[in-house]
Write an enzyme that holds these catalytic residues in place. Structure first.
Site, PDB file in Angstrom:
ATOM      1  N   GLU A   1     -33.355  40.229  27.506  1.00  0.00           N
ATOM      2  CA  GLU A   1     -33.697  38.805  27.335  1.00  0.00           C
ATOM      3  C   GLU A   1     -34.489  38.292  28.538  1.00  0.00           C
ATOM      4  O   GLU A   1     -34.197  38.637  29.675  1.00  0.00           O
ATOM      5  CB  GLU A   1     -32.407  37.990  27.195  1.00  0.00           C
TER       6      GLU A   1
ATOM      7  N   THR B   1     -36.001  33.038  25.480  1.00  0.00           N
ATOM      8  CA  THR B   1     -35.200  31.828  25.234  1.00  0.00           C
ATOM      9  C   THR B   1     -36.118  30.606  25.098  1.00  0.00           C
ATOM     10  O   THR B   1     -37.336  30.688  25.319  1.00  0.00           O
ATOM     11  CB  THR B   1     -34.146  31.591  26.338  1.00  0.00           C
ATOM     12  N   TYR B   2     -35.480  29.483  24.783  1.00  0.00           N
ATOM     13  CA  TYR B   2     -36.199  28.242  24.464  1.00  0.00           C
ATOM     14  C   TYR B   2     -35.618  27.151  25.340  1.00  0.00           C
ATOM     15  O   TYR B   2     -34.394  26.953  25.345  1.00  0.00           O
ATOM     16  CB  TYR B   2     -35.938  27.954  22.993  1.00  0.00           C
TER      17      TYR B   2
ATOM     18  N   TYR C   1     -19.673  33.430  19.343  1.00  0.00           N
ATOM     19  CA  TYR C   1     -18.918  33.270  20.577  1.00  0.00           C
ATOM     20  C   TYR C   1     -17.562  33.982  20.477  1.00  0.00           C
ATOM     21  O   TYR C   1     -16.600  33.413  19.926  1.00  0.00           O
ATOM     22  CB  TYR C   1     -18.715  31.764  20.865  1.00  0.00           C
TER      23      TYR C   1
ATOM     24  N   LYS D   1     -22.636  29.407   8.781  1.00  0.00           N
ATOM     25  CA  LYS D   1     -23.962  29.696   9.367  1.00  0.00           C
ATOM     26  C   LYS D   1     -24.555  30.932   8.704  1.00  0.00           C
ATOM     27  O   LYS D   1     -25.737  30.956   8.349  1.00  0.00           O
ATOM     28  CB  LYS D   1     -23.793  29.893  10.878  1.00  0.00           C
TER      29      LYS D   1
ATOM     30  N   GLN E   1     -24.015  33.541  40.555  1.00  0.00           N
ATOM     31  CA  GLN E   1     -24.244  33.672  39.104  1.00  0.00           C
ATOM     32  C   GLN E   1     -22.915  33.602  38.351  1.00  0.00           C
ATOM     33  O   GLN E   1     -22.804  32.975  37.313  1.00  0.00           O
ATOM     34  CB  GLN E   1     -24.883  35.055  38.908  1.00  0.00           C
TER      35      GLN E   1
ATOM     36  N   LYS F   1     -35.162  39.811  35.435  1.00  0.00           N
ATOM     37  CA  LYS F   1     -35.012  40.704  36.595  1.00  0.00           C
ATOM     38  C   LYS F   1     -35.351  42.136  36.171  1.00  0.00           C
ATOM     39  O   LYS F   1     -34.486  42.865  35.664  1.00  0.00           O
ATOM     40  CB  LYS F   1     -33.561  40.657  37.112  1.00  0.00           C
TER      41      LYS F   1
HETATM   42  P1  FAD Z   1     -23.829  25.904  16.202  1.00  0.00           P
HETATM   43  O1  FAD Z   1     -23.786  27.154  15.414  1.00  0.00           O
HETATM   44  O2  FAD Z   1     -24.365  24.693  15.533  1.00  0.00           O
HETATM   45  O3  FAD Z   1     -22.327  25.614  16.707  1.00  0.00           O
HETATM   46  C1  FAD Z   1     -22.097  24.627  17.705  1.00  0.00           C
HETATM   47  C2  FAD Z   1     -20.675  24.085  17.584  1.00  0.00           C
HETATM   48  O4  FAD Z   1     -20.556  23.337  16.363  1.00  0.00           O
HETATM   49  C3  FAD Z   1     -19.593  25.169  17.495  1.00  0.00           C
HETATM   50  O5  FAD Z   1     -18.447  24.683  18.142  1.00  0.00           O
HETATM   51  C4  FAD Z   1     -19.337  25.320  15.992  1.00  0.00           C
HETATM   52  O6  FAD Z   1     -18.017  25.783  15.732  1.00  0.00           O
HETATM   53  C5  FAD Z   1     -19.533  23.879  15.520  1.00  0.00           C
HETATM   54  N1  FAD Z   1     -20.050  23.788  14.156  1.00  0.00           N
HETATM   55  C6  FAD Z   1     -20.981  24.566  13.560  1.00  0.00           C
HETATM   56  N2  FAD Z   1     -21.214  24.148  12.301  1.00  0.00           N
HETATM   57  C7  FAD Z   1     -20.395  23.063  12.088  1.00  0.00           C
HETATM   58  C8  FAD Z   1     -20.180  22.190  11.009  1.00  0.00           C
HETATM   59  N3  FAD Z   1     -20.852  22.339   9.857  1.00  0.00           N
HETATM   60  N4  FAD Z   1     -19.280  21.192  11.153  1.00  0.00           N
HETATM   61  C9  FAD Z   1     -18.607  21.010  12.318  1.00  0.00           C
HETATM   62  N5  FAD Z   1     -18.769  21.824  13.385  1.00  0.00           N
HETATM   63  C10 FAD Z   1     -19.662  22.834  13.273  1.00  0.00           C
HETATM   64  N6  FAD Z   1     -29.545  27.416  24.362  1.00  0.00           N
HETATM   65  C11 FAD Z   1     -30.822  26.986  24.578  1.00  0.00           C
HETATM   66  O7  FAD Z   1     -31.037  25.817  24.888  1.00  0.00           O
HETATM   67  N7  FAD Z   1     -31.877  27.864  24.478  1.00  0.00           N
HETATM   68  C12 FAD Z   1     -31.711  29.168  24.129  1.00  0.00           C
HETATM   69  O8  FAD Z   1     -32.697  29.925  24.035  1.00  0.00           O
HETATM   70  C13 FAD Z   1     -30.387  29.653  23.883  1.00  0.00           C
HETATM   71  N8  FAD Z   1     -30.152  30.943  23.532  1.00  0.00           N
HETATM   72  C14 FAD Z   1     -28.865  31.364  23.250  1.00  0.00           C
HETATM   73  C15 FAD Z   1     -28.657  32.682  22.826  1.00  0.00           C
HETATM   74  C16 FAD Z   1     -27.364  33.139  22.547  1.00  0.00           C
HETATM   75  C17 FAD Z   1     -27.156  34.560  22.072  1.00  0.00           C
HETATM   76  C18 FAD Z   1     -26.259  32.256  22.710  1.00  0.00           C
HETATM   77  C19 FAD Z   1     -24.853  32.757  22.457  1.00  0.00           C
HETATM   78  C20 FAD Z   1     -26.459  30.942  23.124  1.00  0.00           C
HETATM   79  C21 FAD Z   1     -27.761  30.470  23.390  1.00  0.00           C
HETATM   80  N9  FAD Z   1     -28.013  29.146  23.788  1.00  0.00           N
HETATM   81  C22 FAD Z   1     -29.312  28.717  24.024  1.00  0.00           C
HETATM   82  C23 FAD Z   1     -26.897  28.209  23.953  1.00  0.00           C
HETATM   83  C24 FAD Z   1     -26.593  27.426  22.642  1.00  0.00           C
HETATM   84  O9  FAD Z   1     -27.689  26.607  22.330  1.00  0.00           O
HETATM   85  C25 FAD Z   1     -25.330  26.611  22.875  1.00  0.00           C
HETATM   86  O10 FAD Z   1     -24.213  27.443  23.020  1.00  0.00           O
HETATM   87  C26 FAD Z   1     -25.068  25.511  21.843  1.00  0.00           C
HETATM   88  O11 FAD Z   1     -24.042  24.661  22.354  1.00  0.00           O
HETATM   89  C27 FAD Z   1     -24.606  26.022  20.480  1.00  0.00           C
HETATM   90  O12 FAD Z   1     -25.616  26.548  19.747  1.00  0.00           O
HETATM   91  P2  FAD Z   1     -25.305  27.282  18.341  1.00  0.00           P
HETATM   92  O13 FAD Z   1     -26.585  27.582  17.710  1.00  0.00           O
HETATM   93  O14 FAD Z   1     -24.315  28.371  18.538  1.00  0.00           O
HETATM   94  O15 FAD Z   1     -24.607  26.054  17.574  1.00  0.00           O
END
Ligand code: FAD
Length: 287
Positions: free
Chosen positions: A17, A48-49, A144, A164, A211, A271
């Site tokens: 990544e 990432t974004y 997660y 999802k 970190q 890195k």
């Molecule tokens: P979601 O899948 O929407 O879930 C978020 C929360 O909402 C969870 O607690 C879930 O249980 C809950 N939820 C989901 N659907 C519902 C529903 N229908 N009703 C009620 N609750 C619900 N962040 C960035 O800004 N840029 C990145 O590039 C980035 N890359 C990432 C890559 C990975 C592999 C991971 C693990 C995380 C990354 N993140 C990134 C962080 C991520 O954006 C955050 O963890 C964010 O808080 C959750 O994103 P998600 O898409 O998992 O959310």
């Protein structure tokens, strides 16, 4: 190349990544680091974004460069919580125009003060159908193993994960974890919940003590006692900590492959040295 086809294969995959620069000034440094990682020819690289979407063009530029210059398939992250439908559509148009076929669909962290009543996307599962309708993308999502920090329980989190996947997510990349038993346990529970898409296990090589504090704050990951001992013993010696962090991550990855996990994603954090050493340590294993 679609990532789903790569990770469905029998061969173990290793991916890295990178994250885009926050400013135009640092673009060249990031691009150089990205090129050095791409030269290692990992199975794919993710880009990432930036949370607010302001640097989305950098994500697309870097993803295109990796793919066109090095032939390494790129996975572009897209977040939606601070974006309008129009903004998401224009980001997807840009990715499509650059030949990017793989997207990691994310909600993103909710910025302080965001008014929930006037946003277009509440969850990643709202974004995924939009991407599916927009074009021929392979779509991944995040998961997660130690539950999402906002989720009241693992059960709730897995229920939402199922929604999802049902919305069109083809594979899931995990948040970092430092104890493989946490992942194995999570995989039993998600399979029981009827989630049958492939998983990509996310591993973070921790190479300095600062970190680790940041990771703990963001992800709430549990650190195994043996890893805490390593940080306590070598955290003040950068070279020793780099060596120990890479050795720990390597051992974690070998255990994952040995236990049937076929796709491992390394949070290499721009890195090249870390990516190079991990790749070298696994050369015969991922051959
Ligand atoms: P979601 O899948 O929407 O879930 C978020 C929360 O909402 C969870 O607690 C879930 O249980 C809950 N939820 C989901 N659907 C519902 C529903 N229908 N009703 C009620 N609750 C619900 N962040 C960035 O800004 N840029 C990145 O590039 C980035 N890359 C990432 C890559 C990975 C592999 C991971 C693990 C995380 C990354 N993140 C990134 C962080 C991520 O954006 C955050 O963890 C964010 O808080 C959750 O994103 P998600 O898409 O998992 O959310």
């Amino acid at each position: 190349m679609k990532i789903i086809d790569l990770i469905r294969d029998e061969k173990p995959t290793l991916s890295f990544e990178v994250f885009p620069p926050k400013t135009t000034q640092s673009f060249e440094d990031v691009r150089r680091a990205t090129e050095e990682i791409a030269e290692l020819m990992p199975d794919f690289m993710s880009v990432t974004y930036g949370a607010g979407g302001g640097t989305s063009a950098f994500t697309a530029d870097i993803a295109e460069h990796i793919q066109k210059t090095y032939g390494v398939p790129a996975l572009a992250h897209v977040t939606c919580v601070s974006s309008s439908k129009e903004k998401v559509a224009s980001v997807l148009d840009g990715l499509e125009a650059r030949g990017i076929e793989n997207v990691l669909a994310l909600r993103g962290d909710i910025p302080d003060g965001l008014d929930a009543s006037c946003i277009d996307f509440h969850h990643a599962s709202d974004l995924i159908p939009v991407i599916r309708r927009h074009g021929n993308f392979c779509i991944g999502g995040a998961c997660y193993p130690e539950k999402h920090p906002e989720s009241p329980s693992s059960l709730d989190d897995i229920r939402h994960l199922r929604a999802k996947v049902d919305s069109g997510c083809e594979f899931l990349t995990t948040q970092m974890f430092f104890d493989n038993n946490i992942l194995y346990n999570f995989l039993y529970r998600v399979r029981e919940a009827g989630i049958n898409v492939p998983f990509v296990a996310g591993v973070m090589p921790v190479t300095n003590a600062v970190q680790i504090r940041r990771i703990m704050a963001i992800s709430g990951s549990v650190l195994p006692a043996r890893f805490v001992r390593i940080v306590e013993r070598y955290g003040d010696d950068p070279e020793a900590m780099l060596q120990a962090g890479i050795a720990f991550a390597t051992e974690q990855i070998i255990d994952l492959y040995a236990n049937g996990i076929r796709a491992v994603h390394v949070y290499s954090m721009n890195k090249p040295e870390v990516a190079r050493r991990i790749m070298h340590n696994l050369s015969a294993i991922i051959r």
